[in-house]
Write an enzyme that holds these catalytic residues in place. Structure first.
Site, PDB file in Angstrom:
ATOM      1  N   SER A 188       5.413  -6.926   3.066  1.00  0.00           N
ATOM      2  CA  SER A 188       5.983  -7.280   4.379  1.00  0.00           C
ATOM      3  C   SER A 188       6.808  -8.569   4.295  1.00  0.00           C
ATOM      4  O   SER A 188       6.635  -9.386   3.385  1.00  0.00           O
ATOM      5  CB  SER A 188       4.845  -7.473   5.379  1.00  0.00           C
ATOM      6  N   CYS A 226       9.575   1.754   3.259  1.00  0.00           N
ATOM      7  CA  CYS A 226      10.461   0.639   3.576  1.00  0.00           C
ATOM      8  C   CYS A 226      11.889   1.131   3.772  1.00  0.00           C
ATOM      9  O   CYS A 226      12.724   0.410   4.297  1.00  0.00           O
ATOM     10  CB  CYS A 226      10.425  -0.395   2.474  1.00  0.00           C
ATOM     11  N   GLU A 275       9.106  -3.971  12.834  1.00  0.00           N
ATOM     12  CA  GLU A 275       9.021  -2.824  11.915  1.00  0.00           C
ATOM     13  C   GLU A 275       7.747  -2.067  12.300  1.00  0.00           C
ATOM     14  O   GLU A 275       6.641  -2.570  12.105  1.00  0.00           O
ATOM     15  CB  GLU A 275       8.928  -3.329  10.467  1.00  0.00           C
ATOM     16  N   GLU A 329      -4.904  -3.908  -2.027  1.00  0.00           N
ATOM     17  CA  GLU A 329      -6.355  -3.714  -1.933  1.00  0.00           C
ATOM     18  C   GLU A 329      -6.696  -2.481  -1.087  1.00  0.00           C
ATOM     19  O   GLU A 329      -7.847  -2.071  -1.015  1.00  0.00           O
ATOM     20  CB  GLU A 329      -7.030  -4.973  -1.372  1.00  0.00           C
ATOM     21  N   LYS A 356      -1.412  -7.335  -9.323  1.00  0.00           N
ATOM     22  CA  LYS A 356      -2.343  -7.406  -8.191  1.00  0.00           C
ATOM     23  C   LYS A 356      -1.957  -6.290  -7.236  1.00  0.00           C
ATOM     24  O   LYS A 356      -1.075  -6.448  -6.404  1.00  0.00           O
ATOM     25  CB  LYS A 356      -2.223  -8.779  -7.517  1.00  0.00           C
ATOM     26  N   PHE A 365       0.805  -1.227   0.000  1.00  0.00           N
ATOM     27  CA  PHE A 365       0.000   0.000   0.000  1.00  0.00           C
ATOM     28  C   PHE A 365       0.835   1.274   0.000  1.00  0.00           C
ATOM     29  O   PHE A 365       0.340   2.341  -0.332  1.00  0.00           O
ATOM     30  CB  PHE A 365      -0.926   0.012   1.238  1.00  0.00           C
TER      31      PHE A 365
HETATM   32  P1  NAD Z   1       1.649  -6.629   2.952  1.00  0.00           P
HETATM   33  O1  NAD Z   1       2.673  -7.689   2.965  1.00  0.00           O
HETATM   34  O2  NAD Z   1       0.571  -6.665   3.986  1.00  0.00           O
HETATM   35  O3  NAD Z   1       0.888  -6.631   1.529  1.00  0.00           O
HETATM   36  C1  NAD Z   1       1.599  -6.752   0.333  1.00  0.00           C
HETATM   37  C2  NAD Z   1       0.725  -7.503  -0.674  1.00  0.00           C
HETATM   38  O4  NAD Z   1       0.473  -8.811  -0.180  1.00  0.00           O
HETATM   39  C3  NAD Z   1      -0.619  -6.840  -0.908  1.00  0.00           C
HETATM   40  O5  NAD Z   1      -0.888  -6.844  -2.291  1.00  0.00           O
HETATM   41  C4  NAD Z   1      -1.584  -7.712  -0.129  1.00  0.00           C
HETATM   42  O6  NAD Z   1      -2.831  -7.801  -0.742  1.00  0.00           O
HETATM   43  C5  NAD Z   1      -0.922  -9.068  -0.122  1.00  0.00           C
HETATM   44  N1  NAD Z   1      -1.216  -9.824   1.106  1.00  0.00           N
HETATM   45  C6  NAD Z   1      -1.505  -9.329   2.337  1.00  0.00           C
HETATM   46  N2  NAD Z   1      -1.677 -10.336   3.226  1.00  0.00           N
HETATM   47  C7  NAD Z   1      -1.493 -11.486   2.547  1.00  0.00           C
HETATM   48  C8  NAD Z   1      -1.534 -12.862   2.912  1.00  0.00           C
HETATM   49  N3  NAD Z   1      -1.799 -13.248   4.153  1.00  0.00           N
HETATM   50  N4  NAD Z   1      -1.269 -13.780   1.968  1.00  0.00           N
HETATM   51  C9  NAD Z   1      -0.990 -13.420   0.698  1.00  0.00           C
HETATM   52  N5  NAD Z   1      -0.958 -12.108   0.296  1.00  0.00           N
HETATM   53  C10 NAD Z   1      -1.206 -11.165   1.198  1.00  0.00           C
HETATM   54  O7  NAD Z   1       2.429  -5.235   2.970  1.00  0.00           O
HETATM   55  P2  NAD Z   1       1.834  -3.768   3.127  1.00  0.00           P
HETATM   56  O8  NAD Z   1       1.365  -3.580   4.529  1.00  0.00           O
HETATM   57  O9  NAD Z   1       0.907  -3.456   2.027  1.00  0.00           O
HETATM   58  O10 NAD Z   1       3.155  -2.900   2.877  1.00  0.00           O
HETATM   59  C11 NAD Z   1       4.057  -2.561   3.890  1.00  0.00           C
HETATM   60  C12 NAD Z   1       5.229  -3.502   3.943  1.00  0.00           C
HETATM   61  O11 NAD Z   1       5.883  -3.530   2.680  1.00  0.00           O
HETATM   62  C13 NAD Z   1       6.298  -3.086   4.934  1.00  0.00           C
HETATM   63  O12 NAD Z   1       6.790  -4.229   5.584  1.00  0.00           O
HETATM   64  C14 NAD Z   1       7.376  -2.463   4.057  1.00  0.00           C
HETATM   65  O13 NAD Z   1       8.674  -2.471   4.616  1.00  0.00           O
HETATM   66  C15 NAD Z   1       7.287  -3.313   2.858  1.00  0.00           C
HETATM   67  N6  NAD Z   1       7.851  -2.651   1.698  1.00  0.00           N
HETATM   68  C16 NAD Z   1       9.068  -3.063   1.254  1.00  0.00           C
HETATM   69  C17 NAD Z   1       9.669  -2.425   0.190  1.00  0.00           C
HETATM   70  C18 NAD Z   1      11.018  -2.848  -0.293  1.00  0.00           C
HETATM   71  O14 NAD Z   1      11.385  -2.451  -1.393  1.00  0.00           O
HETATM   72  N7  NAD Z   1      11.774  -3.630   0.456  1.00  0.00           N
HETATM   73  C19 NAD Z   1       9.022  -1.365  -0.440  1.00  0.00           C
HETATM   74  C20 NAD Z   1       7.758  -0.978   0.042  1.00  0.00           C
HETATM   75  C21 NAD Z   1       7.181  -1.645   1.105  1.00  0.00           C
END
Ligand code: NAD
Length: 507
Positions: free
Chosen positions: A236, A291, A391, A186, A183, A159
């Site tokens: 994440s 991140c 985090e 959401e 994808k 997000f």
């Molecule tokens: P998230 O992991 O909750 O969601 C990422 C994606 O995974 C979304 O599209 C979501 O729909 C999907 N998802 C969520 N729960 C899931 C599940 N149980 N099973 C399968 N898919 C699932 O991450 P977020 O909260 O949207 O974003 C923040 C995180 O992203 C932080 O940890 C941040 O550090 C990381 N991030 C990393 C980078 C990088 O380049 N290293 C860049 C941006 C964000």
């Protein structure tokens, strides 16, 4: 927020993109997209059905048959046009992004711009997707490589950068000759969808780019689908690890950019004003939802006396809605994120860290319902505390002390994450030692958020990344292609064929 069982007709719905058409989902499961500064419902997003996901992949598979053979110039010119369309629509894109995600308008423009740079890079595909050739590897034998597209690739995005991160993915994949299923998060898919509309306007043919929405089920379907060859994930560590394992077991190529805990070391010889500005900007900007945000400052020696000035600097930041002029810190993306961050601050207090600045109850006139947390600073943070090893993903800076640069480097290297780090100093020798000894993939010297521009690759390391190749730069061309090596020999008419060669040697 949990998904709602049915779609309401009162607010707009976010469409799927399948086969070049924006279509209404038949899903029974929908979720509201909410403005985090006001709680206004902006739209509803579907959780695509298994049939819709299959249809998106089938459309990408069909389109690949012709797209894989498209000329370099055709692919390059689409992205030349696309970058211009993004520039022309920058204000609108930023406004959509701020409404659904919360970050300030100037930072939303930055989010779009850092993605635009990757689009510009994709327009350069002709010089990036080059093979190698060696003449006369044996007498009369030449060997060369071609970098061929893989097929249907997929992207799963978080997000926090709903413009930049989708733009890390589909432009380079498509420029390499692949087709794509995206994808988006959401939580805030609207700006992503506007960018996708512009991509079609730029000339991406039907079926080459498809979009499905959803959460866990959609992600698992992507990991399992036999026709998807590669997956780029950003999000994440928990979900990224799951995606990496599940999709790898299914034989896919996978890259996962994941969570972080980024430390900045401050040496006492650093330029104080610049350093305090950099720390405040990198810790509290985007409400800490980056991140590459600085979430731990390790103050070395006399720099530990700078805490009151750091607190004073943080107090000057304006907490308000992203649309309000002069806002420095917008709301957190959701009520759930707000609850989680406040809970972690409570935990830090309970565990005995010193709360130097408490952002738990900021006053934000006109936006009383927003998910706001103001800049928060803890000192005396210890590695065993939850605020250190989790985090937080909010505007919370943990301050630790160290006697020497070596001690500070040891703290960082003992942390499992390896996304980003920075050193603030005026000493070249200290900077040289730091960049040599630190075990983190992206290093800033007096640069607090060292996210590489697309001439280079995003190179997070250790627990922040799974997979060897980064999401842009030169590395991503290798990620989105298969290297094929061709060894060839041509016989001139009338030349004797020689005898049978039963050895491995090229004769
Ligand atoms: P998230 O992991 O909750 O969601 C990422 C994606 O995974 C979304 O599209 C979501 O729909 C999907 N998802 C969520 N729960 C899931 C599940 N149980 N099973 C399968 N898919 C699932 O991450 P977020 O909260 O949207 O974003 C923040 C995180 O992203 C932080 O940890 C941040 O550090 C990381 N991030 C990393 C980078 C990088 O380049 N290293 C860049 C941006 C964000």
């Amino acid at each position: 927020m949990a998904a709602n069982p049915v779609a309401s007709t009162e607010v707009p719905t976010v469409k799927l993109l399948i086969g070049g058409k924006f279509v209404e989902s038949r899903s029974q499961q929908w979720r509201e997209i909410v403005n985090p500064a006001t709680q206004q419902v902006l739209a509803r997003v579907p959780f695509a059905t298994p049939e819709e996901i299959d249809a998106a992949v089938a459309s990408a598979s069909e389109a690949f048959k012709t797209w894989r053979k498209s000329a370099i110039g055709v692919r390059a010119r689409i992205f030349l046009k696309y970058q211009q369309l993004i520039r022309d629509n920058m204000k609108e894109l930023a406004a959509i992004l701020t409404a659904e995600q919360g970050k300030t308008l100037p930072d939303a423009e930055g989010d779009v711009f850092r993605g635009l740079e990757v689009v510009e890079h994709a327009a350069n595909i002709g010089t990036l997707q080059l093979g190698e050739v060696a003449n006369n590897v044996a007498s009369g034998v030449d060997t060369y490589t071609v970098l061929q597209p893989l097929g249907v690739c997929a992207g799963i995005t978080p997000f926090n950068f709903p413009a930049m991160i989708p733009l890390w993915m589909f432009p380079m994949a498509i420029a390499c000759g692949n087709t794509f299923v995206l994808k988006p998060s959401e939580q805030d898919p609207m700006v992503t969808m506007r960018l996708v509309e512009l991509a079609l306007e730029a000339g991406i043919p039907p079926g080459v780019l498809n979009v499905v929405h959803g959460g866990e089920a959609a992600v698992n379907a992507i990991c399992d689908h036999p026709d998807i060859k590669a997956i780029s994930f950003v999000g994440s560590t928990r979900v990224g690890t799951h995606v990496y394992q599940r999709a790898s077991l299914n034989g896919k190529r996978v890259q996962c950019m994941m969570g972080a805990k980024n430390h900045a070391i401050v040496l006492p010889d650093a330029n104080k004003e610049q350093t305090l500005n950099a720390l405040a900007g990198a810790s509290f900007g985007a409400a800490g939802q980056r991140c590459m945000a600085v979430s731990v400052a390790v103050l070395v020696g006399d720099a530990q006396k700078w805490i009151p000035e750091l607190v004073a600097k943080a107090r000057t930041l304006k907490v308000s809605a992203g649309v309000d002029e002069g806002t420095d810190v917008g709301p957190l993306v959701s009520c759930a994120a707000h609850e989680r961050v406040v809970g972690l601050i409570d935990r830090g207090v309970a565990e005995g860290a010193r709360l130097e600045l408490d952002g738990r109850q900021p006053t934000v006139p006109g936006y009383e319902d927003g998910n706001f947390v103001g800049p928060t600073i803890f000192s005396g943070v210890k590695p065993e505390m939850e605020i250190y090893h989790q985090e937080i993903f909010g505007p919370v800076l943990c301050v630790m002390g160290a006697a020497t640069l070596d001690e500070a480097i040891a703290i960082i290297n003992a942390n499992p994450n390896g996304n980003g780090t920075a050193l603030f100093t005026q000493s070249g020798a200290a900077a040289r030692k730091f960049q040599e000894d630190i075990d983190v993939g992206q290093v800033g010297i007096n640069v607090p958020i060292p996210v590489p521009v697309p001439l280079f690759s995003f190179t997070g390391s250790r627990a922040s990344k799974l997979g060897d190749l980064g999401p842009y730069g030169k590395q991503v061309v290798l990620f989105y292609t298969q290297t094929k090596t061709i060894t060839e020999r041509w016989f001139e008419d009338g030349v004797s064929a020689g005898g049978v060669n039963t050895t491995i040697s090229l004769k």
